[in-house]
Structure formats: C-alpha cells, structure tokens
Design an enzyme around this catalytic site. Structure first.
Site, PDB file in Angstrom:
ATOM      1  N   HIS A 122     -39.714 -84.604  -7.115  1.00 26.78           N
ATOM      2  CA  HIS A 122     -38.852 -82.486  -6.669  1.00 26.78           C
ATOM      3  C   HIS A 122     -38.593 -83.699  -5.243  1.00 26.78           C
ATOM      4  O   HIS A 122     -38.765 -85.698  -4.397  1.00 26.78           O
ATOM      5  CB  HIS A 122     -39.615 -82.313  -6.097  1.00 26.78           C
ATOM      6  CG  HIS A 122     -39.217 -81.291  -5.644  1.00 26.78           C
ATOM      7  ND1 HIS A 122     -38.380 -80.998  -4.029  1.00 26.78           N
ATOM      8  CD2 HIS A 122     -38.332 -79.977  -5.687  1.00 26.78           C
ATOM      9  CE1 HIS A 122     -37.943 -79.990  -3.596  1.00 26.78           C
ATOM     10  NE2 HIS A 122     -37.941 -79.153  -4.659  1.00 26.78           N
ATOM     11  N   ASP A 198     -48.148 -84.937  -3.530  1.00 32.16           N
ATOM     12  CA  ASP A 198     -47.710 -83.463  -3.623  1.00 32.16           C
ATOM     13  C   ASP A 198     -48.098 -82.627  -4.810  1.00 32.16           C
ATOM     14  O   ASP A 198     -47.747 -82.551  -5.815  1.00 32.16           O
ATOM     15  CB  ASP A 198     -46.098 -83.246  -4.351  1.00 32.16           C
ATOM     16  CG  ASP A 198     -45.187 -82.595  -3.997  1.00 32.16           C
ATOM     17  OD1 ASP A 198     -45.722 -81.545  -4.563  1.00 32.16           O
ATOM     18  OD2 ASP A 198     -43.842 -82.644  -4.357  1.00 32.16           O
ATOM     19  N   GLN A 201     -47.340 -78.036  -7.561  1.00 37.30           N
ATOM     20  CA  GLN A 201     -47.495 -77.087  -8.352  1.00 37.30           C
ATOM     21  C   GLN A 201     -48.715 -77.273  -9.647  1.00 37.30           C
ATOM     22  O   GLN A 201     -48.556 -77.202 -10.149  1.00 37.30           O
ATOM     23  CB  GLN A 201     -45.881 -77.534  -9.508  1.00 37.30           C
ATOM     24  CG  GLN A 201     -44.796 -77.853  -8.683  1.00 37.30           C
ATOM     25  CD  GLN A 201     -43.858 -76.171  -9.400  1.00 37.30           C
ATOM     26  OE1 GLN A 201     -44.907 -75.420 -10.104  1.00 37.30           O
ATOM     27  NE2 GLN A 201     -43.029 -76.118  -8.763  1.00 37.30           N
ATOM     28  N   LYS A 224     -45.859 -70.636  -3.103  1.00 39.90           N
ATOM     29  CA  LYS A 224     -46.085 -71.151  -4.894  1.00 39.90           C
ATOM     30  C   LYS A 224     -47.383 -70.221  -5.312  1.00 39.90           C
ATOM     31  O   LYS A 224     -48.063 -70.314  -6.660  1.00 39.90           O
ATOM     32  CB  LYS A 224     -45.893 -72.220  -5.477  1.00 39.90           C
ATOM     33  CG  LYS A 224     -44.485 -72.694  -4.915  1.00 39.90           C
ATOM     34  CD  LYS A 224     -44.138 -74.186  -5.718  1.00 39.90           C
ATOM     35  CE  LYS A 224     -42.603 -74.385  -4.840  1.00 39.90           C
ATOM     36  NZ  LYS A 224     -41.272 -74.273  -5.870  1.00 39.90           N
ATOM     37  N   CYS A 362     -34.251 -79.376  -8.200  1.00 43.21           N
ATOM     38  CA  CYS A 362     -33.853 -80.600  -6.761  1.00 43.21           C
ATOM     39  C   CYS A 362     -34.854 -81.986  -7.280  1.00 43.21           C
ATOM     40  O   CYS A 362     -35.406 -82.327  -6.861  1.00 43.21           O
ATOM     41  CB  CYS A 362     -34.650 -79.845  -6.044  1.00 43.21           C
ATOM     42  SG  CYS A 362     -34.365 -78.265  -5.518  1.00 43.21           S
TER      43      CYS A 362
HETATM   44  N1  C6P Z   1     -39.878 -76.421  -5.913  1.00 47.35           N
HETATM   45  C1  C6P Z   1     -38.556 -75.820  -7.917  1.00 47.35           C
HETATM   46  O1  C6P Z   1     -38.035 -74.361  -8.714  1.00 47.35           O
HETATM   47  P1  C6P Z   1     -41.457 -75.782  -0.913  1.00 47.35           P
HETATM   48  O2  C6P Z   1     -39.934 -75.429  -1.510  1.00 47.35           O
HETATM   49  O3  C6P Z   1     -41.232 -77.429   0.050  1.00 47.35           O
HETATM   50  O4  C6P Z   1     -42.135 -75.306  -0.781  1.00 47.35           O
HETATM   51  O5  C6P Z   1     -41.636 -76.851  -2.479  1.00 47.35           O
HETATM   52  C2  C6P Z   1     -40.982 -78.363  -2.427  1.00 47.35           C
HETATM   53  C3  C6P Z   1     -41.654 -78.857  -3.400  1.00 47.35           C
HETATM   54  C4  C6P Z   1     -42.090 -80.228  -3.519  1.00 47.35           C
HETATM   55  N2  C6P Z   1     -42.878 -80.608  -4.613  1.00 47.35           N
HETATM   56  C5  C6P Z   1     -42.436 -79.569  -5.544  1.00 47.35           C
HETATM   57  C6  C6P Z   1     -43.452 -80.774  -6.880  1.00 47.35           C
HETATM   58  C7  C6P Z   1     -41.676 -78.783  -6.405  1.00 47.35           C
HETATM   59  O6  C6P Z   1     -41.971 -77.639  -6.896  1.00 47.35           O
HETATM   60  C8  C6P Z   1     -41.757 -77.941  -4.322  1.00 47.35           C
HETATM   61  C9  C6P Z   1     -40.746 -76.903  -4.929  1.00 47.35           C
HETATM   62  C10 C6P Z   1     -38.848 -75.513  -6.316  1.00 47.35           C
HETATM   63  O7  C6P Z   1     -39.135 -76.409  -9.025  1.00 47.35           O
HETATM   64  C11 C6P Z   1     -38.339 -75.037  -5.570  1.00 47.35           C
HETATM   65  S1  C6P Z   1     -37.013 -76.053  -5.540  1.00 47.35           S
END
Ligand code: C6P
Length: 403
Positions: A122, A198, A201, A224, A362
């Site tokens: 991401h 990270d 997910q 999430k 993203c």
């Molecule tokens: N992915 C998706 O729709 P935040 O925005 O900080 O809570 O998470 C960022 C982020 C970081 N790593 C991974 C693997 C992610 O999937 C995400 C967020 C969402 O896939 C929003 S773009």
C-alpha cells in the site's frame, strides 16, 4: 457454532437499504462497520466520563486515564506484546509507518542504506520511505511478485550489507496474499536486520502474536477492525523504540522543558505528543473485546470460507480474471470481467446495493505490475454471509449482460 445472523444484529447499518435495495457491504478492507457495543462505549464515555487524560488530579481525568491505559493493556494482550510500553497509539497504520520511517531512519540510517519493501505494498508502506530517500538518500528496494500474487523470491536475495530494515505487508489489500512474515523475519534476523509488519489487513482477520512472529514493529488501524476511525497502533520492540528520537514534539511527550534543554518522557508517551484520542482508544478496546467474544480463529475460518466460496462462484462468470490467487489468501477478492472498466462495474453494482471498492486501492506500483489501472475488489468481514456473495455473483452477471 458461528451465528452470522446473530452477529449481524450487532450492526444496525447492515439492515439499511441503498437505492431501495438491501445493502450488501463488501468494502471491509477499506473500513469495517461498527458494532453497537463500540458506539455505546464511546457515547457513554463522552456522556459520563469525558476529561483530558494524564493531566488532571480530578476524578473524571483519572477515570478517563484509567480507561485509556486499560485500552493500551487490552491492545497489548490482543497482539501478545511483552509490555504496554511497547504499544504506541497513533492515528492509524499510515501514521505508525511514518513514525518508524522518520524516527528509525533518523536513528539508524544514512545515505546509501537500504530498506526492503515488496511490489504489493500500500502507498503508506512506500511513500514514507521515498520521503526518507529524498531527505537522506536511503535506497528503497522492492521484492518482486509472481503471477499468483505471491512473493517470487526469498527475502534473502534482497538483503545486502546495507539493508537496515525490511518493511512488508502481512496481508495485501489488493491480492489478499498472506505473506510468510514469520519466515521473512527469521531470515532477516539471521543478518541482524529488523522487520516492520504492516498489519492493516491482518489484525482484523487472524490471531496476531508479535512475540511469536518476533517482528520488530507491527502497525494496524482501529477502523478496519470494528473500532473507530482516527486511532491506530504501532507496536515496537523496546530495544528499538528506546533508541529512536521522538516523532513529534508537544505536550505529554516531555519530561522537563527549559529554554536550554528539553528531556523526554519514558515509552510509550515519548511518541504520543498532544492530547490522544482517548475516547477512540476506549472504542478500540471495546472492539477488541467484541472480536475476542467471537474468537479470532472462528472469524478467520468463517472469512476464509467466504473467500473460497466467492472465488468459486465468481470463477463461473465468463471473462472473469482474478488478481491474487495465492495459496495463502485472506478475505479479499480482486477481479475484472472482460474489458468492463472497474469503475463502470463498481458504479453499476452500487446501483444494486452492493458496495465494493474500485480503482488502484492506493497501490499504484502493484497496478503497474499487474498491467491494469485498477480492479474491482470485494472484501469480507465477520458479518458477511454466502447470500451476499450470491447477490454479488448475480449482480456481476447482470452488469456483464449490459455490456
Ligand atoms: N487500505 C483499502 O481500501 P490507514 O488508512 O492508515 O488506516 O491504513 C493504511 C493502509 C496500510 N496498509 C494496508 C495494507 C492497507 O490496506 C491500508 C489501508 C484501505 O485498501 C484504504 S486505502
């Protein structure tokens, strides 16, 4: 017995309609819905407890501080960290990774040193390192993936004497691939290289044990995993955090401030400048209670069955192309049908009441690797069921017939 019908009662939003159709919410990788217990806990805190934390001698402040620190302990136990001092509250995964990128690089990296990421990251695990590349001349290397969406080679082939950190997604938000992070960490550690995972997910979908993984950093987001937005966690091993400089300056993170010299608080407060979102931490703790009342193993089994069923159903659709068919795959199904543009597919599914995400998710470099501008993505949560996947399958068929 996993009672999805009963679980759904905890999420009133799931019984609403959009465009006169029952909502089928399959955009959980973007954010999950919130159970009533989380909303109630936060409302109750604002109604009955609200006061700033760590600051007041008065009753409410102490009560709010107790809830906030109890949340930290709840998070510690949830990921099996050794100490609460290793649990830092942030605004989310993005901020957690930015914190490490800035502070770790400041402490341990200089021009020409390398960080290793993967082609399936991401943007929040790419851009913070690129900013450091611009600022300090560090080098960002990226591990290739194969056509199934798995890492193509061993991390060992990317490690050099200049590698200072490996930073990888536990689960890809596009492919659903579950990366073998434990093996990667072991290989990196053989060379004394720390690893950031990270977990945006993975934390909502499987049991996380940071001591068993032996990761050096683990980042995730509350929103999430059925908690509120604007709160996240950075777990870090004390041995690294102790040596890293503060990420931001302000109230709360200091010990003594004078014009001559300022000293900083102990961990974890050193990394928590300003008033934290103490209501959100309580909300996150309540979400963890909720997850644990169902059971992470049960949730994972349920969601893996949904993923398997979804792939099986969608495979029967003419022109279906999947992105991500890894052996180890979790809760995310990305696809395209024929030459129907992902945005058209998403928009028409929306009209049928089906919420999916479309676009690049993203993850521009991954889209480039896959040779597409975007995909349609269905992602699952503990409250989804097979009927919703049947509705999705039928919806895709209907849209396909229109083209
Ligand atoms: N992915 C998706 O729709 P935040 O925005 O900080 O809570 O998470 C960022 C982020 C970081 N790593 C991974 C693997 C992610 O999937 C995400 C967020 C969402 O896939 C929003 S773009």
């Amino acid at each position: 017995m996993y009672d999805v019908k009963k679980i759904r009662e905890d999420f009133p939003i799931l019984s609403r309609e959009v465009y006169g159709k029952p909502l089928v919410y399959l955009d959980n990788a973007a954010t999950t819905q919130k159970p009533l217990c989380v909303l109630d806990a936060m409302r109750d805190e604002y109604l009955n407890v609200n006061a700033n934390v760590h600051r007041g001698v008065h009753y409410l402040s102490q009560q709010a501080t107790d809830l906030h620190e109890a949340a930290r302990e709840k998070v510690r136990a949830f990921i099996n960290a050794e100490k609460t001092s290793e649990v830092i509250f942030t605004r989310g995964t993005t901020e957690s990774i930015n914190l490490v990128a800035q502070s770790f690089c400041e402490a341990f990296m200089k021009e020409g040193d390398e960080v290793v990421v993967t082609d399936m990251e991401h943007h929040s695990n790419i851009v913070p390192w690129q900013l450091q590349a611009q600022k300090r001349g560090i080098v960002v290397r990226h591990m290739a993936i194969n056509d199934r969406g798995e890492l193509a080679d061993s991390v060992a082939s990317y490690l050099t004497e200049r590698t200072r950190l490996v930073s990888i997604a536990h689960v890809s938000n596009v492919l659903g691939t579950v990366n073998p992070v434990k093996d990667i960490i072991a290989l990196a550690h053989e060379r004394g290289i720390p690893v950031l995972v990270d977990g945006a997910q993975s934390a909502p979908h499987m049991k996380i044990d940071v001591q068993d993984l032996d990761c050096d950093f683990f980042a995730f987001s509350g929103h999430k995993m059925y908690g509120p937005t604007g709160i996240g966690v950075l777990y870090g091993k004390e041995k690294w955090l102790e040596k890293m400089p503060p990420y931001q300056g302000g109230g709360e993170m200091i010990d003594q401030v004078s014009w001559e010299k300022t000293t900083f608080e102990q961990l974890p407060l050193k990394f928590e400048a300003g008033t934290p979102d103490y209501v959100a931490t309580h909300g996150l703790a309540t979400a963890i209670d909720y997850l644990q009342s169902i059971g992470m193993d049960q949730i994972q089994t349920h969601e893996q069955e949904l993923t398997r069923y979804c792939m099986e159903q969608l495979r029967t659709i003419e022109g279906m192309r999947f992105f991500g068919e890894a052996e180890q795959k979790d809760a995310v199904v990305s696809f395209q049908v024929g030459d129907i543009h992902h945005l058209d597919m998403g928009t028409l599914l929306d009209r049928l009441g089906i919420a999916v995400r479309t676009g690049h998710h993203c993850a521009h470099p991954l889209m480039t690797r896959l040779g597409v501008t975007g995909t349609v993505r269905a992602s699952f949560a503990l409250y989804n069921n097979k009927e919703e996947i049947d509705i999705l399958t039928e919806g895709i068929r209907r849209v396909s017939r229109m083209f």
